[in-house]
Write a protein that holds these residues in place. Structure first.
Motif, short mmCIF file in Angstrom:
data_model
loop_
_atom_site.label_atom_id
_atom_site.label_comp_id
_atom_site.label_asym_id
_atom_site.label_seq_id
_atom_site.Cartn_x
_atom_site.Cartn_y
_atom_site.Cartn_z
N ARG A 93 -14.02 29.50 -21.74
CA ARG A 93 -13.85 30.14 -23.05
C ARG A 93 -12.53 30.90 -23.11
O ARG A 93 -11.83 30.88 -24.12
CB ARG A 93 -15.06 31.06 -23.34
CG ARG A 93 -15.30 31.24 -24.83
CD ARG A 93 -16.68 31.80 -25.14
NE ARG A 93 -16.61 32.48 -26.41
CZ ARG A 93 -17.13 32.04 -27.56
NH1 ARG A 93 -17.83 30.94 -27.61
NH2 ARG A 93 -16.99 32.73 -28.67
N ARG A 281 -32.06 25.18 -26.36
CA ARG A 281 -31.93 25.94 -25.12
C ARG A 281 -33.15 25.66 -24.25
O ARG A 281 -34.21 25.26 -24.76
CB ARG A 281 -31.89 27.46 -25.40
CG ARG A 281 -30.72 27.93 -26.24
CD ARG A 281 -29.40 27.82 -25.49
NE ARG A 281 -28.31 28.44 -26.23
CZ ARG A 281 -27.47 27.76 -27.01
NH1 ARG A 281 -27.57 26.46 -27.19
NH2 ARG A 281 -26.48 28.41 -27.64
N HIS A 336 -22.41 31.52 -27.16
CA HIS A 336 -21.81 30.24 -27.55
C HIS A 336 -21.39 30.23 -29.02
O HIS A 336 -21.10 29.16 -29.57
CB HIS A 336 -22.79 29.09 -27.27
CG HIS A 336 -22.97 28.83 -25.81
ND1 HIS A 336 -22.09 28.06 -25.08
CD2 HIS A 336 -23.89 29.29 -24.93
CE1 HIS A 336 -22.48 28.03 -23.81
NE2 HIS A 336 -23.58 28.77 -23.69
N CYS A 338 -19.65 29.89 -32.35
CA CYS A 338 -18.58 28.91 -32.54
C CYS A 338 -17.19 29.49 -32.28
O CYS A 338 -16.77 30.46 -32.92
CB CYS A 338 -18.62 28.36 -33.97
SG CYS A 338 -17.31 27.19 -34.29
#
Ligand code: HEM
Length: 389
Positions: A93, A281, A336, A338
């Motif tokens: 990331r 998940r 997570h 976007c």
């Protein structure tokens, strides 16, 4: 009922079902079918948030889509940003973030605005287009190519391959299967990575390729993540933006009078269209959901368009009403969330401002044809008529 059955999402009743499940805070079990081990589903905004929240006892590393198979986890797990957790997720990331950041979006603002103005002006002079087939895919593919550093001469070819790869089973792409187009894309990207290793540029491929913590497979997986993430959702938000405007005739006139109102319109387009239909998940511990205990290893699916139509958070949720105050979950939530949200907003802002400039009215011709998918909530065809200002 197997909620992974893509045929369910061709049905206009999907909205009523999502709304009702969200209102009831339902937790539903889908037997083995589209996912070999079956899966739980949650719908309300609060339950979706609880699954996706930081520190929630859930992982993405087995995969984040229906089709999840405990015995055959996603091969990209741990290597691709969207299916990596913990320190590896943090490493990926931090390398990818600067290329998708708000600052990057601002630096691209002028060039994207000019390109979108040209496309919209052409569409208005043509009287209208199928926005799902033409305008929708072109804008995001062009932005993603710039981020990745695809040379200008190759962009049309890669946009074409991207359309084939992500165009689903649409007959218009019958000369090349999505799988063949995807493989060709990966081969093209592998060549580009080799080239950037020899002579780096200031693009995302160069940054990933120069980072010794990632091998070639990881570099390619993450280029693919940005290509898929950037194209597959945004194209449907763009098409859906026309659909939304057709249901709300005053919006364009409002934007023409005050372009400063564009921000809330963009947010409502994301909520109303909700192009990312689900995220999955896997529980890493036993968890209590409303009225239901979920065991370690169970899969749980959060239906984002349902959360975005949760009547406890959004009055008259099926209506397109810019200016709502509740936050939507269109870009997901938690670790997570976007990474491309700033770019998606930039593209929609450019589109709305160009439409306000050139189009007096938008009308949908015929019935919109939805995509047959349980993952992407979008359009196969959306023919619109555009009247000049
Ligand atoms: C993640 C939606 C546009 C790149 C996500 C997630 C959602 C989402 C729901 C979370 C996935 C999860 O929790 O497992 C959307 C929507 C978009 C959009 C609705 C457009 C309207 C973009 C664009 C890019 C992008 C334009 C890049 C150019 C990514 C990436 C991730 C991601 C790299 C993974 C983030 C992570 O796992 O840390 N997106 N997206 N997205 N998106 Fe987007």
């Amino acid at each position: 009922m197997d909620l992974g059955d893509p045929d369910l999402y061709l049905d206009p009743d999907r909205f009523a079902r999502w709304r009702d499940h969200a209102a009831a805070d339902a937790v539903l079990w889908s037997e083995a079918g589209t996912s070999p081990g079956g899966f739980w589903s949650v719908f309300s905004l609060a339950a979706c948030r609880a699954i996706l929240a930081p520190k929630a006892p859930f992982t993405s590393e087995y995969g984040m889509m229906i089709g999840f198979d405990r015995d055959h986890p996603d091969k990209a797990g741990g290597g691709m940003l969207v299916v990596a957790d913990g320190p590896q997720h943090g490493r990926l990331r931090s390398v990818i973030m600067p290329f998708l950041s708000r600052a990057m979006a601002e630096s691209l603002d002028d060039v994207v605005r000019q390109e979108v103005r040209r496309l919209v002006a052409d569409a208005v002079s043509a009287g209208g287009v199928d926005v799902a087939a033409s305008l929708g895919p072109v804008i995001p593919a062009s932005v993603v190519c710039r981020i990745l550093g695809v040379p200008a001469d190759d962009r049309d070819m890669l946009i074409e391959l991207t359309n084939h790869a992500f165009g689903g089973a649409d007959d218009t792409f019958d000369r090349m299967s999505p799988e063949a187009a995807h493989s060709e894309m990966i081969l093209y990207l592998a060549d580009l990575v080799a080239d950037r290793r020899r002579s780096p540029g200031d693009d995302l491929i160069s940054a990933l390729a120069a980072d010794s913590r990632f091998d070639l497979r990881e570099v390619l997986l993450n280029c693919d993540n940005v290509l898929v993430g950037g194209n597959e959702t945004t194209r449907h938000a763009i098409a859906g933006c026309f659909h939304a405007l057709a249901t709300s005739p005053g919006t364009l006139a409002g934007l023409r009078a005050d372009p400063g109102l564009v921000g809330p319109v963009v947010e409502e387009v994301i909520r109303w269209t909700s192009p990312a239909m689900h995220v999955l998940r896997v529980a890493t511990d036993d968890v209590d959901l409303p009225g239901q205990r979920v065991s370690t290893g169970d899969a749980v699916v959060a239906w984002l368009p349902a959360a975005n139509r949760d009547p406890r958070h959004f009055d008259a949720p099926d209506e397109f009403r810019p200016g709502r105050t509740a936050n939507h979950l269109g870009f997901g939530y938690g670790p997570h969330h976007c990474l491309g949200a700033a770019l998606a907003r930039l593209e929609l802002r450019a589109l709305l401002l160009a439409l306000a400039e050139f189009a007096g009215a938008v009308a949908v011709l015929g019935e919109p044809v939805p995509l047959r998918s349980n993952l992407v909530h979008g359009y196969r065809h959306l023919q619109v008529r555009l009247e000049p200002v």
